[in-house]
Design an enzyme around this catalytic site. Structure first.
Site, PDB file in Angstrom:
ATOM      1  N   GLY A  42      31.313  29.599  33.133  1.00 44.15           N
ATOM      2  CA  GLY A  42      31.537  31.033  33.317  1.00 44.15           C
ATOM      3  C   GLY A  42      30.556  31.602  34.321  1.00 44.15           C
ATOM      4  N   ASN A 184      41.816  20.317  37.044  1.00 43.52           N
ATOM      5  CA  ASN A 184      41.689  19.241  38.031  1.00 43.52           C
ATOM      6  C   ASN A 184      42.649  18.117  37.616  1.00 43.52           C
ATOM      7  OD1 ASN A 184      40.428  17.617  36.102  1.00 43.52           O
ATOM      8  ND2 ASN A 184      38.361  17.986  36.865  1.00 43.52           N
ATOM      9  N   ALA A 223      38.192  15.469  47.066  1.00 43.51           N
ATOM     10  CA  ALA A 223      38.269  15.398  48.528  1.00 43.51           C
ATOM     11  C   ALA A 223      39.711  15.375  49.032  1.00 43.51           C
ATOM     12  CB  ALA A 223      37.525  14.165  49.024  1.00 43.51           C
ATOM     13  N   ASP A 246      26.911  15.803  46.243  1.00 41.44           N
ATOM     14  CA  ASP A 246      26.911  16.045  44.796  1.00 41.44           C
ATOM     15  C   ASP A 246      28.053  17.029  44.520  1.00 41.44           C
ATOM     16  OD1 ASP A 246      26.484  16.948  42.231  1.00 41.44           O
ATOM     17  OD2 ASP A 246      24.542  17.867  42.634  1.00 41.44           O
ATOM     18  N   ALA A 249      29.939  21.312  40.256  1.00 40.12           N
ATOM     19  CA  ALA A 249      30.266  22.721  40.511  1.00 40.12           C
ATOM     20  C   ALA A 249      31.225  22.949  41.674  1.00 40.12           C
ATOM     21  CB  ALA A 249      29.022  23.593  40.679  1.00 40.12           C
ATOM     22  N   ALA A 250      31.788  21.879  42.254  1.00 36.29           N
ATOM     23  CA  ALA A 250      32.811  22.090  43.306  1.00 36.29           C
ATOM     24  C   ALA A 250      33.996  22.849  42.708  1.00 36.29           C
ATOM     25  CB  ALA A 250      33.268  20.755  43.890  1.00 36.29           C
ATOM     26  N   GLY A 251      34.412  22.433  41.520  1.00 37.76           N
ATOM     27  CA  GLY A 251      35.540  23.104  40.859  1.00 37.76           C
ATOM     28  C   GLY A 251      35.210  24.548  40.519  1.00 37.76           C
ATOM     29  N   ASP A 252      33.954  24.800  40.120  1.00 40.02           N
ATOM     30  CA  ASP A 252      33.557  26.181  39.793  1.00 40.02           C
ATOM     31  C   ASP A 252      33.536  27.046  41.051  1.00 40.02           C
ATOM     32  OD1 ASP A 252      33.320  25.576  37.115  1.00 40.02           O
ATOM     33  OD2 ASP A 252      31.175  25.151  37.225  1.00 40.02           O
TER      34      ASP A 252
HETATM   35  P1  ADP Z   1      36.193  19.572  39.631  1.00 40.39           P
HETATM   36  O1  ADP Z   1      34.763  19.802  40.051  1.00 40.39           O
HETATM   37  O2  ADP Z   1      36.679  20.577  38.631  1.00 40.39           O
HETATM   38  O3  ADP Z   1      36.534  18.161  39.264  1.00 40.39           O
HETATM   39  P2  ADP Z   1      37.374  19.053  42.235  1.00 40.39           P
HETATM   40  O4  ADP Z   1      36.429  17.892  42.362  1.00 40.39           O
HETATM   41  O5  ADP Z   1      38.837  18.768  42.264  1.00 40.39           O
HETATM   42  O6  ADP Z   1      37.060  19.922  40.943  1.00 40.39           O
HETATM   43  O7  ADP Z   1      36.996  20.068  43.425  1.00 40.39           O
HETATM   44  C1  ADP Z   1      37.578  21.331  43.568  1.00 40.39           C
HETATM   45  C2  ADP Z   1      37.954  21.549  45.028  1.00 40.39           C
HETATM   46  O8  ADP Z   1      36.759  21.516  45.844  1.00 40.39           O
HETATM   47  C3  ADP Z   1      38.891  20.510  45.615  1.00 40.39           C
HETATM   48  O9  ADP Z   1      40.261  20.854  45.400  1.00 40.39           O
HETATM   49  C4  ADP Z   1      38.519  20.543  47.104  1.00 40.39           C
HETATM   50  O10 ADP Z   1      39.197  21.613  47.750  1.00 40.39           O
HETATM   51  C5  ADP Z   1      37.018  20.854  47.073  1.00 40.39           C
HETATM   52  N1  ADP Z   1      36.238  19.595  47.106  1.00 40.39           N
HETATM   53  C6  ADP Z   1      35.681  18.929  46.053  1.00 40.39           C
HETATM   54  N2  ADP Z   1      35.075  17.792  46.467  1.00 40.39           N
HETATM   55  C7  ADP Z   1      35.228  17.749  47.798  1.00 40.39           C
HETATM   56  C8  ADP Z   1      34.826  16.810  48.847  1.00 40.39           C
HETATM   57  N3  ADP Z   1      34.132  15.702  48.554  1.00 40.39           N
HETATM   58  N4  ADP Z   1      35.177  17.098  50.118  1.00 40.39           N
HETATM   59  C9  ADP Z   1      35.880  18.220  50.430  1.00 40.39           C
HETATM   60  N5  ADP Z   1      36.299  19.116  49.510  1.00 40.39           N
HETATM   61  C10 ADP Z   1      35.979  18.901  48.219  1.00 40.39           C
END
Ligand code: ADP
Length: 306
Positions: A42, A184, A223, A246, A249-252
């Site tokens: 959150g 995801n 990716a 790393d 938090a990409a999803g966040d």
């Molecule tokens: P989560 O962290 O919930 O598993 P993801 O890994 O699917 O979520 O990442 C969310 C979004 O962030 C992806 O749909 C993509 O657009 C971007 N992303 C994540 N990892 C990468 C990466 N290694 N290179 C480029 N974009 C990324």
């Protein structure tokens, strides 16, 4: 026309123990050091939306102790409205994260105050906050709070976004109230029982969740970008090529920025591009909150090749 993003969700203190190797059962080892970071899905998503420039309110619970003070300081520093963050007895949400020098990790999450977020608190907050454009929530607060967030958000004319992470067993009644669900590829498999390793399979699984009631289902694929489906249409959003160090938090970052972009009045396809840029940038830096990008960085990436 911009409106407010309201995040109904968790706030955690992340206690990170760095150590050479994990102890075996019954064994004692020395650790190298202990770090405390702000986290919780959150709060991460609220910070991502606020750094994009959205007006953000958070609805959640923290303890009345020093961990709560620590989290409140971060909320204030990020300019997030804390009016509806309750201070409750007991422990703040806490994640104990052991990280070996090899990079292997082990995580214990204690929900603490996050488990006390309740439907009445959520309804009262969402009825009091003005100009709500988007209500965003995740799986780290109880299901009745998620239900209240989606129902009250919809009743107030806001767009409702659910990031079902971690996956909970939500009823179709909840999915019916969701405008955009953002699992995801692992989460969509857990929810629908359909493996989603390829774009085509992820799109089919997304459609399955749309059949359960969600308006649009976006499946993030690291990716590989993301795919989306409604009952009648589907599509995809590419990813940005970055040097990932790393992906925590990409999803966040993706969800918070998607919500902020929609609150700015952007279309779904534009908002997906903004979310993808934010996810990619978060992957280039270590940690959760420290890795979340600011608006100028996201804007620069979004405008590349455009
Ligand atoms: P989560 O962290 O919930 O598993 P993801 O890994 O699917 O979520 O990442 C969310 C979004 O962030 C992806 O749909 C993509 O657009 C971007 N992303 C994540 N990892 C990468 C990466 N290694 N290179 C480029 N974009 C990324």
């Amino acid at each position: 026309m911009s409106g407010r993003v309201v995040v109904v969700g968790s706030l955690n203190q992340d206690l990170v123990v760095n150590l050479e190797r994990m102890p075996l059962s019954g064994e004692t080892v020395f650790g190298d050091d202990l770090e405390r970071h702000a986290g919780g899905k959150g709060l991460n998503q609220a910070v991502a939306a606020a750094r994009l420039g959205a007006a953000v309110s958070m609805v959640g619970s923290i303890s009345a102790d020093s961990a709560g003070d620590f989290l409140m300081k971060v909320v204030n520093e990020e300019g997030i409205d804390a009016t509806h963050i309750a201070r409750v007895d007991g422990l703040s949400g806490t994640a104990v994260i052991e990280v070996e020098r090899s990079g292997a990790n082990r995580i214990v999450v204690i929900p603490g105050a996050n488990a006390k977020v309740n439907a009445d608190q959520v309804r009262a907050a969402l009825e009091a906050i003005p100009d709500i454009a988007v209500v965003l929530t995740q799986g780290e607060v109880p299901a009745d709070a998620v239900h209240a967030a989606m129902a009250t958000g919809r009743a107030r004319g806001a767009r409702t976004i659910l990031n079902p992470s971690p996956v909970q067993d939500y009823s179709d009644e909840i999915y019916d109230l969701v405008d955009i669900a953002v699992p995801n590829e692992h989460e969509i498999e857990l929810i629908t029982g359909r493996p989603a390793p390829t774009a085509a399979e992820a799109t089919a699984a997304a459609r399955r969740l749309a059949e359960r009631g969600a308006g649009t289902v976006v499946v993030t694929r690291g990716a590989n970008g993301s795919v989306w489906s409604t009952l009648t249409r589907s599509g995809s959003a590419g990813s940005f090529t970055v040097r990932a160090v790393d992906t925590v938090a990409a999803g966040d970052a993706f969800c918070g920025v998607l919500a902020a972009a929609i609150a700015e009045g952007r279309s779904l396809s534009e908002a997906l591009r903004w979310g993808s840029a934010a996810g990619a940038l978060a992957a280039t830096r270590a940690g959760a909150v420290p890795s979340l990008p600011r608006r100028d960085e996201v804007e620069e990436l979004v405008n590349i090749d455009h």
